[in-house]
Design an enzyme around this catalytic site. Structure first.
Site, PDB file in Angstrom:
ATOM      1  N   LEU A 114       4.185  -2.124   9.262  1.00  0.00           N
ATOM      2  CA  LEU A 114       3.273  -3.201   8.853  1.00  0.00           C
ATOM      3  C   LEU A 114       1.883  -3.042   9.470  1.00  0.00           C
ATOM      4  CD1 LEU A 114       5.442  -6.460   8.679  1.00  0.00           C
ATOM      5  CD2 LEU A 114       4.218  -5.344   6.815  1.00  0.00           C
ATOM      6  N   SER A 173      11.390  -5.653   5.734  1.00  0.00           N
ATOM      7  CA  SER A 173      10.895  -4.348   6.148  1.00  0.00           C
ATOM      8  C   SER A 173      11.765  -3.817   7.274  1.00  0.00           C
ATOM      9  CB  SER A 173       9.448  -4.444   6.633  1.00  0.00           C
ATOM     10  OG  SER A 173       9.055  -3.238   7.268  1.00  0.00           O
ATOM     11  N   TYR A 313       6.140   2.082  -6.962  1.00  0.00           N
ATOM     12  CA  TYR A 313       5.136   2.619  -6.057  1.00  0.00           C
ATOM     13  C   TYR A 313       5.410   4.102  -5.822  1.00  0.00           C
ATOM     14  CZ  TYR A 313       2.718   3.455  -1.526  1.00  0.00           C
ATOM     15  OH  TYR A 313       1.961   3.972  -0.510  1.00  0.00           O
ATOM     16  N   SER A 314       6.582   4.435  -5.266  1.00  0.00           N
ATOM     17  CA  SER A 314       6.836   5.816  -4.848  1.00  0.00           C
ATOM     18  C   SER A 314       6.667   6.817  -5.975  1.00  0.00           C
ATOM     19  CB  SER A 314       8.248   5.933  -4.264  1.00  0.00           C
ATOM     20  OG  SER A 314       8.367   5.158  -3.093  1.00  0.00           O
TER      21      SER A 314
END
Length: 358
Positions: A114, A173, A313-314
Site C-alpha cells: 500500500l 491486501s 489489471y494484470s
C-alpha cells in the site's frame, strides 16, 4: 491507436524492471492529449449502484495508485476506473524489488505494501477532476503503522466520498500486516458501520463497496456477506490477490516470492469464490468480478458466475490497452449469439461455476 503501438512498446517495457515500466507507463499516459473513445454499444450498459456504467469493463485498483491519470484511462475505453489504494498518511510501502512478472503463467506477484502519496495529495487530484465525465472510484486502506486502523478508513471516506462515484473498502491486501484480520466478523461489522456512517455524513449518493480476499473459507464468506448486507454495503468486489501458489505455475524462479499473486493463475479460485458469493447475496447487491480476466471469454465467465461489473489489471501488462476493446467486442458478440442482455446473463451459471476446480 495506443493499442496498436503496444506490440512495439512491449519489448522495451518488459526489458525494464516491472515497477520502472509501470512508472514509465503512467508518465506516458499523463502526457497524452485527452482521448475520447467511441461510444459504447447500448447493449453493454449496466445499471447498478445508482449509476449507468457505459460498459462493464473496469480498471482495478493498483494501476493508478495516485489518481494521476484516471481520465486518460477512461479514454482507453474502460467503463469505470478505480484508483488507489489510498491511505491517510504518505507511506513508501515495502522495499524494492516488490513486483515480479510471471510471463509464462500470465501472472504478477506484488508486495507493494500500500505505497501511497497520502490522502491530501490524492484527494486534491480527485477534487480537481470533479465534474468531468466518467465513473471513478477509489480504493482505501489503513497506514501500516496506524494506531487506529478503523479511524484511517473513516478519514479516507470523509475526504474522498464527495469526489468519487464509489469507495472500495480494502481489507484484503496481503501485503499490509494484519490488514486481512479486519475481515473477521466483529472487526468488519464495526468498520463497515463507521465507514457507511461517514459516507452518509458527507455524500450519501456515493456507493460503498467491500473488496474481499480469495483465501477464505466458505464459513468466513458467510459471515462477510451477512455483515456487508446488514451494514448497507452496496457491492462486493471478488477478489483481491492470493497468497496461494498453484502447483501449475511455470515460473518457478519467481513464484516463491512473497506477495499477492494476480492474473491468470488467480482466475479459477476467484471465479469460484465469486460464484459462491453470488449464491449467498441472493440478488440483494451486485458483485464486481476481479481476478485473471485476460479475454472476452474470461469476462463472460465472470458474468455467468455472478458479476455485474468486471475489473482487470494484470492482463494489461501482457496484452496492452487494446485488450479493453477486444473484451467489449467479444462480449457484444456473445450477447448477439445469446439474444439476451447482460442482466440476463449475470449469475446464470453460478451454481455450476461454484464447483469448478482450480
Amino acid at each position: 491507436m495506443i493499442g496498436a503501438l503496444f506490440p512495439l512498446a512491449k519489448p522495451v517495457l518488459h526489458g525494464l524492471d516491472p515497477e520502472a515500466a509501470h512508472d514509465l507507463t503512467i508518465r506516458g499516459l499523463s502526457l497524452l492529449p485527452p482521448l475520447r473513445p467511441a461510444p459504447d454499444d447500448p447493449r453493454l450498459a449496466v445499471e447498478v449502484l445508482g449509476r449507468r456504467f457505459p460498459n462493464p469493463v473496469g480498471l482495478a485498483a493498483g494501476f493508478d495508485k495516485g489518481a494521476r491519470v484516471p481520465d486518460a484511462l477512461l479514454g482507453l475505453g474502460f467503463g469505470f476506473v478505480e484508483v488507489g489504494g489510498v491511505v491517510p498518511r504518505p507511506q513508501p510501502g515495502n522495499p524494492r524489488p516488490r513486483v515480479f512478472r510471471l510471463p509464462r503463467d500470465g501472472g504478477i506477484i506484488n508486495r507493494f505494501g500500500l505505497n501511497s502519496e497520502g490522502l491530501d495529495v490524492v484527494g486534491a487530484r480527485l477534487t480537481a477532476r470533479r465534474g468531468r465525465p466518467g465513473l471513478v472510484g477509489v480504493n482505501i486502506g489503513a497506514n501500516k503503522d496506524s494506531a487506529d486502523r478503523l479511524a484511517d478508513y473513516v478519514a479516507c471516506t470523509q475526504a474522498l466520498a464527495p469526489v468519487v462515484d464509489f469507495v472500495t473498502v480494502n481489507v484484503s491486501s496481503p501485503n499490509t500486516p494484519g490488514l486481512r484480520d479486519l475481515q473477521g466478523e466483529a472487526f468488519l461489522d464495526e468498520l463497515l458501520a463507521r465507514v457507511v456512517a461517514a459516507r452518509d455524513d458527507v455524500q450519501p449518493a456515493t456507493a460503498i463497496l467491500l473488496k474481499i480476499a480469495p483465501d477464505i473459507g466458505l464459513g468466513a464468506l458467510d459471515a462477510i456477506v451477512a455483515t456487508a448486507l446488514r451494514r448497507g454495503v452496496q457491492a462486493l468486489v471478488v477478489s483481491n490477490t492470493t497468497v496461494a501458489r498453484p502447483a501449475t505455475l511455470a515460473e518457478t524462479r519467481v513464484s516463491g516470492e512473497a506477495g499477492g499473486l494476480s492474473g491468470r493463475p488467480l482466475f479459477a479460485a476467484s471465479t469460484r469464490l465469486l460464484a459462491e458469493t453470488y449464491l449467498r447475496v441472493e440478488g440483494k447487491i451486485p458483485l464486481v468480478g476481479v481476478g485473471g480476466i485476460d479475454s472476452a471469454e474470461a469476462a463472460w465467465t465472470k458474468i455467468r458466475a455472478g458479476a455485474s461489473l468486471v475489473q482487470l489489471y494484470s492482463a494489461l501488462v501482457y496484452e496492452g490497452p487494446g485488450l479493453v476493446d477486444r473484451i467489449k467486442a467479444g462480449l457484444l458478440d456473445r450477447l448477439r449469439k445469446e439474444g439476451a442482455g447482460l442482466a440476463g446473463i449475470v449469475g446464470r451459471d453460478a451454481a455450476a461455476l461454484a464447483r469448478i476446480d482450480g
